[in-house]
Design a protein around this motif. Sequence first.
Motif, PDB file in Angstrom:
ATOM      1  N   GLU A  80      -7.781   7.924 -25.620  1.00  0.00           N
ATOM      2  CA  GLU A  80      -6.852   8.725 -26.422  1.00  0.00           C
ATOM      3  C   GLU A  80      -6.700  10.123 -25.821  1.00  0.00           C
ATOM      4  O   GLU A  80      -5.595  10.683 -25.812  1.00  0.00           O
ATOM      5  CB  GLU A  80      -7.334   8.820 -27.866  1.00  0.00           C
ATOM      6  CG  GLU A  80      -6.360   9.555 -28.764  1.00  0.00           C
ATOM      7  CD  GLU A  80      -6.819   9.641 -30.211  1.00  0.00           C
ATOM      8  OE1 GLU A  80      -6.161  10.357 -30.987  1.00  0.00           O
ATOM      9  OE2 GLU A  80      -7.833   9.008 -30.562  1.00  0.00           O
ATOM     10  N   ARG A  85      -6.940  10.932 -22.626  1.00  0.00           N
ATOM     11  CA  ARG A  85      -6.082  10.801 -21.442  1.00  0.00           C
ATOM     12  C   ARG A  85      -4.615  10.676 -21.842  1.00  0.00           C
ATOM     13  O   ARG A  85      -3.736  11.289 -21.229  1.00  0.00           O
ATOM     14  CB  ARG A  85      -6.506   9.586 -20.618  1.00  0.00           C
ATOM     15  CG  ARG A  85      -7.792   9.769 -19.835  1.00  0.00           C
ATOM     16  CD  ARG A  85      -7.950   8.683 -18.787  1.00  0.00           C
ATOM     17  NE  ARG A  85      -7.965   7.347 -19.387  1.00  0.00           N
ATOM     18  CZ  ARG A  85      -9.078   6.726 -19.798  1.00  0.00           C
ATOM     19  NH1 ARG A  85     -10.254   7.351 -19.691  1.00  0.00           N
ATOM     20  NH2 ARG A  85      -9.010   5.508 -20.298  1.00  0.00           N
ATOM     21  N   GLU A  86      -4.365   9.885 -22.863  1.00  0.00           N
ATOM     22  CA  GLU A  86      -2.974   9.695 -23.318  1.00  0.00           C
ATOM     23  C   GLU A  86      -2.402  11.006 -23.827  1.00  0.00           C
ATOM     24  O   GLU A  86      -1.228  11.313 -23.588  1.00  0.00           O
ATOM     25  CB  GLU A  86      -2.940   8.619 -24.405  1.00  0.00           C
ATOM     26  CG  GLU A  86      -3.239   7.219 -23.877  1.00  0.00           C
ATOM     27  CD  GLU A  86      -3.442   6.207 -24.967  1.00  0.00           C
ATOM     28  OE1 GLU A  86      -3.466   6.612 -26.159  1.00  0.00           O
ATOM     29  OE2 GLU A  86      -3.544   4.998 -24.661  1.00  0.00           O
ATOM     30  N   ASP A  87      -3.203  11.792 -24.549  1.00  0.00           N
ATOM     31  CA  ASP A  87      -2.739  13.093 -25.016  1.00  0.00           C
ATOM     32  C   ASP A  87      -2.421  14.014 -23.844  1.00  0.00           C
ATOM     33  O   ASP A  87      -1.413  14.744 -23.862  1.00  0.00           O
ATOM     34  CB  ASP A  87      -3.803  13.741 -25.915  1.00  0.00           C
ATOM     35  CG  ASP A  87      -3.661  13.337 -27.366  1.00  0.00           C
ATOM     36  OD1 ASP A  87      -2.764  12.526 -27.688  1.00  0.00           O
ATOM     37  OD2 ASP A  87      -4.456  13.836 -28.192  1.00  0.00           O
ATOM     38  N   GLN A  88      -3.279  14.008 -22.834  1.00  0.00           N
ATOM     39  CA  GLN A  88      -3.041  14.864 -21.673  1.00  0.00           C
ATOM     40  C   GLN A  88      -1.780  14.446 -20.920  1.00  0.00           C
ATOM     41  O   GLN A  88      -1.002  15.287 -20.468  1.00  0.00           O
ATOM     42  CB  GLN A  88      -4.257  14.803 -20.753  1.00  0.00           C
ATOM     43  CG  GLN A  88      -5.493  15.490 -21.300  1.00  0.00           C
ATOM     44  CD  GLN A  88      -6.710  15.328 -20.405  1.00  0.00           C
ATOM     45  OE1 GLN A  88      -6.881  14.293 -19.767  1.00  0.00           O
ATOM     46  NE2 GLN A  88      -7.530  16.359 -20.337  1.00  0.00           N
ATOM     47  N   GLU A  89      -1.579  13.148 -20.811  1.00  0.00           N
ATOM     48  CA  GLU A  89      -0.406  12.648 -20.088  1.00  0.00           C
ATOM     49  C   GLU A  89       0.899  12.944 -20.835  1.00  0.00           C
ATOM     50  O   GLU A  89       1.925  13.170 -20.210  1.00  0.00           O
ATOM     51  CB  GLU A  89      -0.552  11.142 -19.865  1.00  0.00           C
ATOM     52  CG  GLU A  89      -1.641  10.788 -18.863  1.00  0.00           C
ATOM     53  CD  GLU A  89      -1.973   9.312 -18.852  1.00  0.00           C
ATOM     54  OE1 GLU A  89      -1.349   8.560 -19.642  1.00  0.00           O
ATOM     55  OE2 GLU A  89      -2.863   8.907 -18.059  1.00  0.00           O
ATOM     56  N   SER A  90       0.813  12.950 -22.180  1.00  0.00           N
ATOM     57  CA  SER A  90       2.010  13.218 -22.980  1.00  0.00           C
ATOM     58  C   SER A  90       2.244  14.698 -23.173  1.00  0.00           C
ATOM     59  O   SER A  90       3.287  15.111 -23.696  1.00  0.00           O
ATOM     60  CB  SER A  90       1.898  12.525 -24.343  1.00  0.00           C
ATOM     61  OG  SER A  90       0.855  13.121 -25.120  1.00  0.00           O
ATOM     62  N   GLY A  91       1.226  15.516 -22.810  1.00  0.00           N
ATOM     63  CA  GLY A  91       1.359  16.972 -22.955  1.00  0.00           C
ATOM     64  C   GLY A  91       1.134  17.473 -24.346  1.00  0.00           C
ATOM     65  O   GLY A  91       1.452  18.629 -24.675  1.00  0.00           O
ATOM     66  N   SER A  92       0.564  16.621 -25.248  1.00  0.00           N
ATOM     67  CA  SER A  92       0.325  17.054 -26.643  1.00  0.00           C
ATOM     68  C   SER A  92      -1.026  17.725 -26.780  1.00  0.00           C
ATOM     69  O   SER A  92      -1.815  17.755 -25.868  1.00  0.00           O
ATOM     70  CB  SER A  92       0.400  15.851 -27.567  1.00  0.00           C
ATOM     71  OG  SER A  92      -0.518  14.856 -27.216  1.00  0.00           O
TER      72      SER A  92
END
Length: 295
Positions: free
Chosen positions: A286, A288-295
């Motif tokens: 989760e 990593r996904e936040d970092q990739e989405s910029g959130s």
Amino acid sequence: MAGASGFVGRRLCVALDQAGHDVVAMTRNPDRYRGVGLPVRGDVQDPATLEPAMAGCQAAYYLVHSLQDADFEREDAAGATAFGEAAARAGLGRIIYLGGLGNDADTLSAHLRSRREVEKLLGSGGVPVTVIRAAIVIGHGGISWELIRQLVEHLPVMITPKWVSTRTQPIAVDDVVAYLVGVLEPAAASGQVYEVGGPDVLQYSTMLSRVAAIENRTLVLLPVPLLTPGLSSLWLSFVTDIDIGTGRNLIDSMTNEVVVRDQSIKDLIPIQPMSYDDAVRSALRERREDQESGS
């Protein structure tokens, strides 16, 4: 819900909505709330705002704590008392609270003592309180989890205090949410205290080592018995973004063994909580996904 925008609260709002419940999110700044549910203004430190926020509700979740504040025990006690009394005036049928594990026969830390006091004060107005007690909740954004993750990622060689040998029973945030949703409707859950945990009972040192292994990092632990809680919290403030006050309160609690002794929740909600390693992988994914989405 009090604490709707927090680590557990924002996930719980989604789960309740998906289960078909109408969600009211109590927040000090409803104009800025972007989560699931109808935002209403409410602040547990401003008692006059609470009863209007609860109008038309049947039950309330209380996910509030002031761990970062120096006077957190007084603030948490005042907030819980005001919330419980307002819930009674609003005609609520149930309050559900996420508290902390710990044996009452032990000398509990100030943090865990405060959690116990909040349990009692929430019921001061006469509304039945259902309590879910948990140890460390593993999930992206959780303070205790962030402490563990950042220590592993920032310190390949770690001088550790005695609390690393304390046993605890971590649980994934998704499993905590499932339990919180599960106790909302059953009549048998009203006024009960339940203990929840994952399948693994681990020392903190093992938790740190497992995170390192999952991330393919080297970690060497060097226990030092004379490292005091005060020095430990100062040390944490240098190597993590956890503030000194919060770190001190967390570390004080880490001297208490927090494991499940009552398994009765399984009779009511027969889920199989995920393992510690799987919870760690989920939290890291989760993030990593936040970092990739910029959130």
